[in-house]
Write a protein that holds these residues in place. Structure first.
Motif, PDB file in Angstrom:
ATOM      1  N   ALA A 120       0.850  -1.197   0.000  1.00  6.65           N
ATOM      2  CA  ALA A 120       0.000   0.000   0.000  1.00  6.65           C
ATOM      3  C   ALA A 120       0.884   1.244   0.000  1.00  6.65           C
ATOM      4  CB  ALA A 120      -0.903   0.003   1.228  1.00  6.65           C
ATOM      5  N   PHE A 121       0.301   2.373  -0.307  1.00 10.73           N
ATOM      6  CA  PHE A 121       0.996   3.662  -0.325  1.00 10.73           C
ATOM      7  C   PHE A 121       1.706   3.891   1.024  1.00 10.73           C
ATOM      8  CE2 PHE A 121       0.408   8.513  -0.428  1.00 10.73           C
ATOM      9  CZ  PHE A 121       1.528   8.695  -1.221  1.00 10.73           C
ATOM     10  N   ALA A 122       2.981   4.302   0.972  1.00  8.30           N
ATOM     11  CA  ALA A 122       3.835   4.368   2.162  1.00  8.30           C
ATOM     12  C   ALA A 122       3.317   5.308   3.251  1.00  8.30           C
ATOM     13  CB  ALA A 122       5.243   4.797   1.755  1.00  8.30           C
ATOM     14  N   VAL A 123       2.559   6.318   2.856  1.00  7.12           N
ATOM     15  CA  VAL A 123       2.098   7.308   3.834  1.00  7.12           C
ATOM     16  C   VAL A 123       1.174   6.693   4.898  1.00  7.12           C
ATOM     17  CG1 VAL A 123       0.664   9.387   4.049  1.00  7.12           C
ATOM     18  CG2 VAL A 123       2.490   9.291   2.357  1.00  7.12           C
ATOM     19  N   TYR A 124       0.432   5.644   4.549  1.00 11.33           N
ATOM     20  CA  TYR A 124      -0.452   5.020   5.550  1.00 11.33           C
ATOM     21  C   TYR A 124       0.386   4.479   6.707  1.00 11.33           C
ATOM     22  CZ  TYR A 124      -3.246   4.670   1.232  1.00 11.33           C
ATOM     23  OH  TYR A 124      -3.859   4.923   0.044  1.00 11.33           O
ATOM     24  N   ALA A 125       1.486   3.813   6.366  1.00 10.78           N
ATOM     25  CA  ALA A 125       2.345   3.233   7.402  1.00 10.78           C
ATOM     26  C   ALA A 125       3.019   4.339   8.214  1.00 10.78           C
ATOM     27  CB  ALA A 125       3.390   2.323   6.759  1.00 10.78           C
ATOM     28  N   LEU A 126       3.510   5.360   7.531  1.00 14.85           N
ATOM     29  CA  LEU A 126       4.211   6.448   8.222  1.00 14.85           C
ATOM     30  C   LEU A 126       3.284   7.160   9.208  1.00 14.85           C
ATOM     31  CD1 LEU A 126       6.272   8.082   5.316  1.00 14.85           C
ATOM     32  CD2 LEU A 126       7.127   6.763   7.264  1.00 14.85           C
ATOM     33  N   ALA A 127       2.092   7.513   8.748  1.00 14.05           N
ATOM     34  CA  ALA A 127       1.171   8.263   9.605  1.00 14.05           C
ATOM     35  C   ALA A 127       0.680   7.395  10.758  1.00 14.05           C
ATOM     36  CB  ALA A 127      -0.005   8.788   8.784  1.00 14.05           C
ATOM     37  N   THR A 128       0.461   6.117  10.491  1.00 17.88           N
ATOM     38  CA  THR A 128       0.008   5.197  11.541  1.00 17.88           C
ATOM     39  C   THR A 128       1.065   5.112  12.642  1.00 17.88           C
ATOM     40  OG1 THR A 128      -1.301   3.920   9.982  1.00 17.88           O
ATOM     41  CG2 THR A 128      -0.689   2.805  12.021  1.00 17.88           C
ATOM     42  N   GLN A 129       2.318   4.964  12.215  1.00 21.89           N
ATOM     43  CA  GLN A 129       3.403   4.869  13.181  1.00 21.89           C
ATOM     44  C   GLN A 129       3.583   6.157  13.970  1.00 21.89           C
ATOM     45  OE1 GLN A 129       7.420   3.958  11.905  1.00 21.89           O
ATOM     46  NE2 GLN A 129       6.899   1.791  11.963  1.00 21.89           N
ATOM     47  N   ALA A 130       3.479   7.265  13.268  1.00 18.78           N
ATOM     48  CA  ALA A 130       3.715   8.556  13.918  1.00 18.78           C
ATOM     49  C   ALA A 130       2.735   8.806  15.060  1.00 18.78           C
ATOM     50  CB  ALA A 130       3.646   9.681  12.896  1.00 18.78           C
ATOM     51  N   VAL A 131       1.487   8.322  14.909  1.00 12.63           N
ATOM     52  CA  VAL A 131       0.509   8.563  15.972  1.00 12.63           C
ATOM     53  C   VAL A 131       0.530   7.456  17.023  1.00 12.63           C
ATOM     54  CG1 VAL A 131      -1.004   9.882  14.453  1.00 12.63           C
ATOM     55  CG2 VAL A 131      -1.425   7.424  14.761  1.00 12.63           C
ATOM     56  N   GLY A 132       1.418   6.484  16.850  1.00 11.49           N
ATOM     57  CA  GLY A 132       1.551   5.421  17.853  1.00 11.49           C
ATOM     58  C   GLY A 132       0.499   4.342  17.763  1.00 11.49           C
ATOM     59  N   ALA A 133      -0.241   4.293  16.640  1.00  8.49           N
ATOM     60  CA  ALA A 133      -1.233   3.229  16.442  1.00  8.49           C
ATOM     61  C   ALA A 133      -0.545   1.993  15.870  1.00  8.49           C
ATOM     62  CB  ALA A 133      -2.337   3.713  15.505  1.00  8.49           C
ATOM     63  N   SER A 134      -1.252   0.859  15.866  1.00  8.38           N
ATOM     64  CA  SER A 134      -0.673  -0.387  15.355  1.00  8.38           C
ATOM     65  C   SER A 134      -1.177  -0.668  13.956  1.00  8.38           C
ATOM     66  CB  SER A 134      -1.066  -1.574  16.238  1.00  8.38           C
ATOM     67  OG  SER A 134      -0.685  -1.321  17.563  1.00  8.38           O
ATOM     68  N   ALA A 135      -0.256  -1.039  13.074  1.00  9.09           N
ATOM     69  CA  ALA A 135      -0.627  -1.385  11.705  1.00  9.09           C
ATOM     70  C   ALA A 135      -0.983  -2.871  11.633  1.00  9.09           C
ATOM     71  CB  ALA A 135       0.531  -1.096  10.772  1.00  9.09           C
ATOM     72  N   ARG A 136      -2.075  -3.188  10.934  1.00 11.04           N
ATOM     73  CA  ARG A 136      -2.383  -4.586  10.603  1.00 11.04           C
ATOM     74  C   ARG A 136      -2.337  -4.662   9.081  1.00 11.04           C
ATOM     75  NH1 ARG A 136      -5.253  -7.378  14.465  1.00 11.04           N
ATOM     76  NH2 ARG A 136      -4.394  -9.124  13.301  1.00 11.04           N
ATOM     77  N   VAL A 137      -1.348  -5.388   8.586  1.00 11.50           N
ATOM     78  CA  VAL A 137      -1.096  -5.380   7.143  1.00 11.50           C
ATOM     79  C   VAL A 137      -1.559  -6.695   6.509  1.00 11.50           C
ATOM     80  CG1 VAL A 137       0.652  -5.089   5.352  1.00 11.50           C
ATOM     81  CG2 VAL A 137       0.891  -3.893   7.544  1.00 11.50           C
ATOM     82  N   ALA A 138      -2.508  -6.609   5.585  1.00  9.85           N
ATOM     83  CA  ALA A 138      -3.027  -7.800   4.911  1.00  9.85           C
ATOM     84  C   ALA A 138      -2.133  -8.152   3.734  1.00  9.85           C
ATOM     85  CB  ALA A 138      -4.451  -7.543   4.424  1.00  9.85           C
ATOM     86  N   PRO A 139      -1.781  -9.437   3.571  1.00  9.04           N
ATOM     87  CA  PRO A 139      -0.978  -9.826   2.408  1.00  9.04           C
ATOM     88  C   PRO A 139      -1.704  -9.453   1.114  1.00  9.04           C
ATOM     89  CG  PRO A 139      -1.224 -11.676   3.941  1.00  9.04           C
ATOM     90  CD  PRO A 139      -2.140 -10.587   4.417  1.00  9.04           C
ATOM     91  N   ALA A 140      -0.940  -9.000   0.133  1.00  8.40           N
ATOM     92  CA  ALA A 140      -1.538  -8.606  -1.149  1.00  8.40           C
ATOM     93  C   ALA A 140      -1.977  -9.844  -1.932  1.00  8.40           C
ATOM     94  CB  ALA A 140      -0.516  -7.818  -1.960  1.00  8.40           C
ATOM     95  N   ARG A 141      -2.897  -9.632  -2.848  1.00  8.59           N
ATOM     96  CA  ARG A 141      -3.244 -10.686  -3.804  1.00  8.59           C
ATOM     97  C   ARG A 141      -2.926 -10.147  -5.203  1.00  8.59           C
ATOM     98  NH1 ARG A 141      -8.968 -13.089  -2.956  1.00  8.59           N
ATOM     99  NH2 ARG A 141      -9.667 -11.201  -3.985  1.00  8.59           N
ATOM    100  N   ASP A 142      -2.058 -10.814  -5.918  1.00 11.26           N
ATOM    101  CA  ASP A 142      -1.627 -10.344  -7.245  1.00 11.26           C
ATOM    102  C   ASP A 142      -1.202  -8.873  -7.191  1.00 11.26           C
ATOM    103  OD1 ASP A 142      -2.218 -12.839  -8.288  1.00 11.26           O
ATOM    104  OD2 ASP A 142      -4.274 -12.251  -8.832  1.00 11.26           O
ATOM    105  N   TYR A 143      -0.430  -8.517  -6.176  1.00  9.94           N
ATOM    106  CA  TYR A 143       0.104  -7.157  -5.987  1.00  9.94           C
ATOM    107  C   TYR A 143      -0.963  -6.123  -5.636  1.00  9.94           C
ATOM    108  CZ  TYR A 143       4.443  -8.928  -7.977  1.00  9.94           C
ATOM    109  OH  TYR A 143       5.584  -9.629  -8.211  1.00  9.94           O
ATOM    110  N   GLY A 144      -2.206  -6.550  -5.477  1.00  5.07           N
ATOM    111  CA  GLY A 144      -3.263  -5.598  -5.157  1.00  5.07           C
ATOM    112  C   GLY A 144      -3.918  -5.933  -3.818  1.00  5.07           C
ATOM    113  N   HIS A 145      -4.991  -5.213  -3.508  1.00  5.75           N
ATOM    114  CA  HIS A 145      -5.672  -5.418  -2.221  1.00  5.75           C
ATOM    115  C   HIS A 145      -6.458  -6.727  -2.220  1.00  5.75           C
ATOM    116  CE1 HIS A 145      -4.957  -1.094  -2.341  1.00  5.75           C
ATOM    117  NE2 HIS A 145      -5.119  -1.061  -1.037  1.00  5.75           N
ATOM    118  N   ASP A 146      -6.326  -7.482  -1.134  1.00  2.00           N
ATOM    119  CA  ASP A 146      -7.182  -8.646  -0.893  1.00  2.00           C
ATOM    120  C   ASP A 146      -8.210  -8.194   0.143  1.00  2.00           C
ATOM    121  OD1 ASP A 146      -8.395 -10.937   0.047  1.00  2.00           O
ATOM    122  OD2 ASP A 146      -6.558 -12.152  -0.061  1.00  2.00           O
TER     123      ASP A 146
END
Ligand SMILES: *Cc1c(COP(=O)(O)O)cnc(C)c1O
Length: 373
Positions: A120-146
């Motif tokens: 996914a777009f890198a900003v989601y991870a950066l902003a999530t981390q900056a506010v101290g929230a936890s990221a839950r990252v779903a494995p991609a399907r064919d390089y896209g969203h599952d």
């Protein structure tokens, strides 16, 4: 001394690594003394702003002594008119990056979860981390969203899910049907960000049907930008459309003057410059065909793209190839920070720029020690 201060930052910030932008043309110019540089690294519109935006900019310059309109009336009125929504549905941002951060800051903090996809777009991870929230990252399907996998990660602690459609850096696209199904199954307490930075490139296919969904889903926020097809990346203007109740929340978090005067005027004019948008779309369609045909000719696989860039797979580590392309004055985007160390993302440029990139790539590949394909 600088070492000491990183430890005084809040934990989320300590763990951050900065966003890696595409290498600026000037920087490569300074480093290599090259003059004729092709930058295909940041998904900008190679035509730049259209005539309507340029004319509006000239007028806006006369008002630079004053603060901008903090409510962004000119732009919100244009958006409301164009998309047949209330002005109270819109939130403006200093680029849609600003909006994404505003949303994440407004809804997530320590103990909260944000769901997004691998690649996914890198900003989601950066902003999530900056506010101290936890990221839950779903494995991609064919390089896209599952989307099923993403739904499977939603818990009572989930505050947000982020979806980019089309996705950057892979260019994949979800169908309206699959998105609607996802939204219907997403618990209403979870806010869904649908990041449509590239939706205008879809032209007649799906755009702008998603805005109609706002009436049905009070937890949906759609973000868009003037940085891509409208050619105004340097001015930093983006917007969110949502139910007014959500827009009210975002409006409380944003800085009072987060969009500058030239940005407001130029964006309002660009929105209705249909000729420039159509021309940009056509140029992109042809450029994508040129780049993908060129990649195929070189025996390279690529991820079929619905945006203004294409991500190609290389026979070996992409970092070396990226550097060799730089030596030839061609800037593309390495994707190792996305976990795609054998891929490069190439933005669609003018036909001559695309050709230059392909011939530099052919050169570089020919010099490579033969690797497994
Ligand atoms: C480029 C991009 C944006 C926004 O960029 P801004 O210039 O901040 O508006 C947002 N999301 C995705 C997926 C992008 O690729």
């Amino acid at each position: 001394m600088s070492k000491a201060f990183i430890h005084r930052a809040v934990p989320g910030v300590q763990a951050l690594s900065p966003y890696v932008p595409g290498k600026p043309t000037d920087e490569l110019q300074r480093e290599l003394g090259l003059s004729d540089i092709v930058k295909l690294a940041s998904n900008e519109n190679p035509l730049g702003p259209g005539p309507a935006a340029q004319a509006a900019l000239a007028l806006a310059c006369k008002e630079l002594g004053r603060y901008p309109d903090g409510n962004g009336y000119v732009l919100k009125a244009a958006l409301a008119d164009r998309f047949r929504l209330s002005q109270t549905s819109f939130t403006l941002g200093n680029g849609s990056n600003d909006i994404l951060e505003i949303i994440i800051r407004a809804f997530a903090g320590p103990g909260d979860e944000v769901v997004y996809s691998q690649y996914a777009f890198a900003v989601y991870a950066l902003a999530t981390q900056a506010v101290g929230a936890s990221a839950r990252v779903a494995p991609a399907r064919d390089y896209g969203h599952d989307l099923d996998a993403m739904l499977g990660l939603v818990t009572p602690a989930t505050k947000l899910v982020c979806i980019a459609n089309p996705n950057n850096p892979t260019g994949t696209l979800l169908t309206p049907g699959s998105l609607l199904d996802f939204l219907a199954r997403l618990p209403e307490h979870v806010v869904c960000i649908l990041d449509e930075a590239y939706c205008e490139y879809l032209a007649d296919q799906h755009y702008p049907e998603s805005l109609d969904w706002l009436a049905r889903f009070p937890n949906l926020i759609i973000t868009r930008t003037f940085s891509k097809i409208h050619g105004l990346a340097g001015l930093r203007v983006g917007y969110a459309a949502s139910a007014p109740e959500l827009a009210d929340v975002l409006n409380r978090v944003r800085q009072p003057f987060n969009v500058n005067t030239p940005g407001l005027y130029a964006a309002a004019a660009a929105l209705n410059d249909h000729v420039h948008v159509a021309e940009s779309c056509r140029l992109n369609r042809e450029g994508l065909a040129q780049l993908t045909a060129g990649a195929a000719h070189l025996g390279l696989d690529y991820i079929p793209s619905h945006a203004n860039f294409v991500t190609i797979a290389l026979p070996g580590d992409a970092a070396d190839i990226y550097r060799a392309l730089l030596q030839r004055g061609v800037i593309v985007r390495p994707l190792a920070n996305y976990g795609l160390s054998r891929h490069l993302r190439i933005s669609v440029g003018l036909p001559a720029e695309n050709a230059r990139c392909l011939s530099a790539l052919a050169d570089v590949l020919a010099m490579l020690p033969v690797a497994s394909a």
